[in-house]
Design an enzyme around this catalytic site. Structure first.
Site, mmCIF file in Angstrom:
data_model
loop_
_atom_site.group_PDB
_atom_site.id
_atom_site.type_symbol
_atom_site.label_atom_id
_atom_site.label_comp_id
_atom_site.label_asym_id
_atom_site.label_seq_id
_atom_site.Cartn_x
_atom_site.Cartn_y
_atom_site.Cartn_z
ATOM 1 C CG ASP A 232 -2.079 1.047 0.763
ATOM 2 O OD1 ASP A 232 -2.120 1.726 -0.007
ATOM 3 O OD2 ASP A 232 -3.151 0.954 1.677
HETATM 4 C C1 BGC Z 1 -4.864 3.694 0.075
HETATM 5 C C2 BGC Z 1 -4.924 2.652 -0.976
HETATM 6 C C3 BGC Z 1 -4.875 3.433 -2.352
HETATM 7 C C4 BGC Z 1 -3.320 4.001 -2.281
HETATM 8 C C5 BGC Z 1 -3.283 4.820 -3.356
HETATM 9 C C6 BGC Z 1 -3.619 4.220 0.095
HETATM 10 O O1 BGC Z 1 -3.646 5.245 1.317
HETATM 11 O O2 BGC Z 1 -4.945 2.644 1.426
HETATM 12 O O3 BGC Z 1 -6.281 2.013 -1.033
HETATM 13 O O4 BGC Z 1 -4.976 2.518 -3.272
HETATM 14 O O5 BGC Z 1 -3.524 4.729 -1.060
HETATM 15 O O6 BGC Z 1 -3.957 6.083 -3.625
#
Ligand code: BGC
Length: 750
Positions: A232
């Site tokens: 993530d």
């Molecule tokens: C979120 C993800 C997301 C990523 C990119 C993160 O903070 O938890 O779900 O895909 O950011 O935006």
């Protein structure tokens, strides 16, 4: 590692391999252009494409993205119980990715809604892993059928936003296997998502991004996962540890490729492991290459809006419809109250926020369809106190109307990625407004807009009808009008129980944790598994949803298809004169079990569309897993022999028929030893015979005789056989020795 990709990891230098394991920037892979490896774009997801304009404009605004169809977020789509529909949504999303040259869309998120307060409940599917897995698998298959990748997220156990970047989720192994993993496991086995995104949090002490057990032993070893795992955004803290654990890609880049190079040189990363991780990245690029090579593609904006429209129709759940207040006649005198009718709340906040291609609210739709209605906003969407003038205007609008449609719900600021809610209450000013309007006109229908559950019981008596519309995406307005005026019957079913009180939720004792950790003390008893097992009243049960049609389930049969598998058939009939759809739900109710099991669990479902008066027969197969629990004793799935109830119904609390099936069990048994109790010896295939021999020898005076009355048997049953001297004194040792000797001989013969 695949063999037929070009180029192969063998064609790369150490530095090039290392570079593949990190992004190029926040939204791109890092290519090796000289070797023909492009740095494709990957971006959010999950209910439509959020391609940030930041890359081109330098904007840091999360909401600044290219227009894309905004489909209903999972909060809504999950109520459709329709994987064919999610497949269509997936196909449409992929076409938009192709136009925008996005190789992987970051979603779907299949974490379990452990507690309705969770800030990302609007993005997640269900409190039930089977439902979440089956619905999201349709989406993954839909996207990937067009040559674009998905990123199944957030693996695993992201069930709260509080402290999400570091909280240690302390989850019993059984709950992981039965509740928190199965949606991931099912999708991996059925659809092989091309990428998986790990979660931020720790699981039982170890960050997901560097959890070898999670990313390698379970995901790849046990489930046979073939794709890559990415972090993530910002979840990788130690690239060397992550790479060794099985993380192929850190996102966004931390500009530390040299660390990987040094670690590979000094042996902290084995060459084969770096090769595996880098080759995974090449394989991903090869899979998406064809779609990313299509130039000039334009998706059909109207056709996709229509997919969003159909999806929105199936996302609504009709909770209450006293006096058949819905559907409305086209010539009914309607008052529409509530700012949400004019300014729809149609998606959640955070990384999933999409700029829709179109936006048609409910009021716009009425105008477009030439339907006359009086409108009053009733309240503002901020957190300010109620303006009495707005109440007075709303009450005035309700006067003399045949029906009052009240659009209530949670304003955007009330729920989002990044924080958890503190309660499930509706804003007090909206409840007060509802009461004031209902005092003027009792024909009130409340239309709810919210991403996660809100409590309904405190105000429900003021409404004859309640339509839970969740967040419906960009075509929510037309979809609502279709349902409200009866062009189509509502067919959504709750993917999440609606409790009477949030304090009833089984996870509340451990929510949201303390001092950096959260204990999943409720174990497998999440949502209806708890409410139904412990006889707790709920407002609306899991799986519930009304229709304008009525249905009957009949002719339920269950046939065994193997030692521990079965097939269920049921006939469902539309007993009304309107078309509609019913969801046949199959729950398995284990009988007596060695561990505490939920009274029943959803193990299959089928959505059936039926014209007025029509009947159809559905067949739902139950595999061995449908009957199994995760045994910490065996460290494996275990099916006990015995009777299982197969319940067929239309919610977890509306069971039309139960049929019993007798399973053989999987025959797994733990070897007996001196710590096994008498009860365990007596229930073991080999042990029981030896206990009989021991008793016979006791009767013949060749061994000390065990006391034999109800009270003593009760003591004995729970006693490990090495404790016999407590009852028999020194002679007890001979009995223990006899049992162990004979068992040793018997096992040696097998
Ligand atoms: C979120 C993800 C997301 C990523 C990119 C993160 O903070 O938890 O779900 O895909 O950011 O935006």
């Amino acid at each position: 590692m695949s063999e037929n990709t070009y180029p192969s990891v063998n064609d790369l230098t150490l530095e090039e391999k290392a570079s593949l394991t990190s992004g190029g920037d926040a939204w791109h892979l890092q290519g090796v252009e000289s070797k023909g490896i492009p740095g494709y774009m990957i971006t959010d997801g999950p209910h439509g494409l959020r391609k940030s304009l930041a890359v081109d404009t330098g904007s840091t605004d999360l909401n600044d993205s290219v227009p894309a169809t905004c489909f209903p977020p999972a909060a809504g789509l999950s109520s459709s119980w329709n994987p064919e529909l999610t497949h269509k949504v997936g196909e449409a999303m992929a076409e938009e990715c192709i136009q925008e040259k996005v190789a992987v869309i970051l979603g779907p998120g299949v974490n379990i809604k452990r507690n309705p307060l969770g800030g990302r409940c609007f993005e997640y599917w269900s409190e039930d892993p089977l439902l979440a897995g089956h619905e999201a698998a349709g989406l993954v298959e839909g996207v990937q059928s067009k040559g674009v990748g998905t990123s199944l997220k957030h693996f695993a156990v992201n069930n709260q936003e509080t402290d999400r970047l570091r909280v240690d989720a302390r989850v019993p192994q059984r709950a992981l296997r039965e509740i928190y993993f199965p949606a991931f496991e099912y999708i991996v086995k059925k659809a092989q998502p091309w990428t998986i995104m790990c979660s931020y949090n720790r699981i039982n002490g170890v960050h997901s991004s560097q959890n070898h057990w999670l990313l390698t032993d379970v995901l790849r070893g046990e489930w046979g996962y073939q794709g890559i795992v990415m972090s993530d955004w910002g979840a990788a803290h130690d690239r060397v540890a992550s790479l060794n654990a099985g993380l192929n890609l850190e996102m966004p880049p931390s500009f530390t490729d040299d660390k990987i190079v040094y670690a590979a040189r000094d042996g902290r990363i084995a060459p084969e492991q770096l090769d595996r991780m880098a080759q995974g990245m090449i394989d991903l690029i090869d899979k998406t290459r064809a779609a990313m090579s299509i130039d000039g593609y334009r998706f059909d904006v109207d056709a996709h809006d229509e997919v969003a429209h159909q999806a929105a129709i199936e996302s609504m759940v009709l909770l209450k419809n006293d006096d058949a207040v819905l559907p409305l006649a086209h010539d009914a005198k309607v008052a529409v109250i509530g700012e949400f009718a004019r300014t729809p709340r149609y998606q959640g906040g955070g990384s999933s926020h999409i700029t829709p291609t179109k936006m048609t609210g409910f009021l716009d739709t009425l105008a477009a369809r030439g339907i006359d209605a009086t409108f009053a906003p009733g309240f503002t969407l901020d957190l300010e106190d109620q303006d009495p003038a707005l109440t007075a205007e709303a009450v005035e609008a309700a006067k003399g109307a045949d029906v009052v449609l009240m659009f209530l719900g949670l304003p955007e600021a009330a729920e989002s990625e990044g924080f958890d809610r503190e309660n499930i209450d509706m804003p007090a000013k909206q409840i007060d407004l509802l009461k004031a309007v209902a005092a003027e006109n009792t024909n009130v229908v409340v239309v709810l807009s919210n991403g996660s559950v809100v409590s309904v019981a405190p105000w429900a008596e003021n409404a004859k009808g309640i339509l839970e519309s969740w967040l419906l995406g960009q075509a929510g307005g037309p979809a609502l009008a279709d349902v409200i005026f009866g062009e189509v019957s509502p067919s959504g079913k709750l993917a999440q129980s609606i409790p009477l009180n949030i304090l009833d939720d089984p996870s509340m004792l451990n929510w949201p944790g303390e001092e950096g950790h959260v204990d999943y003390g409720e174990g497998v008893f999440v949502g209806y598994r708890y409410y139904d097992t412990y006889g707790k009243a709920v407002d609306y049960p899991f799986g519930f949803g009304l229709s304008y049609a009525s249905f009957a389930i009949s002719d339920v049969t269950v046939g065994k298809t193997g030692a521990n598998t079965a097939s269920v058939t049921a006939t469902v009939t539309n007993t009304s004169d309107v078309d509609g759809a019913e969801v046949v739900q199959v729950y398995v109710a284990p009988g007596k079990a060695d561990v505490a099991r939920p009274v029943h669990e959803l193990k299959g479902f089928a959505k059936v569309f039926l014209t007025a008066g029509e009947s159809k027969t559905v067949t739902i197969d139950l595999d061995e897993r449908a009957f199994a629990y995760w045994s910490e004793k065996f460290n494996d799935w275990h099916v006990e022999a015995g009777e299982y109830g197969i319940e067929v119904g239309t919610s977890s609390r509306d069971i039309a028929a139960t049929v019993t099936v007798e399973l053989d069990g999987d025959g797994k048994a733990m070897p007996l030893d001196e710590w096994s109790t008498f009860a365990e010896w007596k229930s073991d295939e080999i042990g029981s015979g030896i206990v009989e021999q021991m008793k016979a020898k006791g009767a013949a005076g060749e061994l000390p005789q065990l006391p034999d009355n109800d009270m003593m048997n009760m003591f004995l049953d729970s006693m490990p056989i090495n404790s016999l001297t407590t009852l028999l004194g020194e002679p007890g040792k001979a009995v223990t020795a006899f049992l162990l000797d004979e068992y040793g001989k018997a096992v040696a013969e097998v």
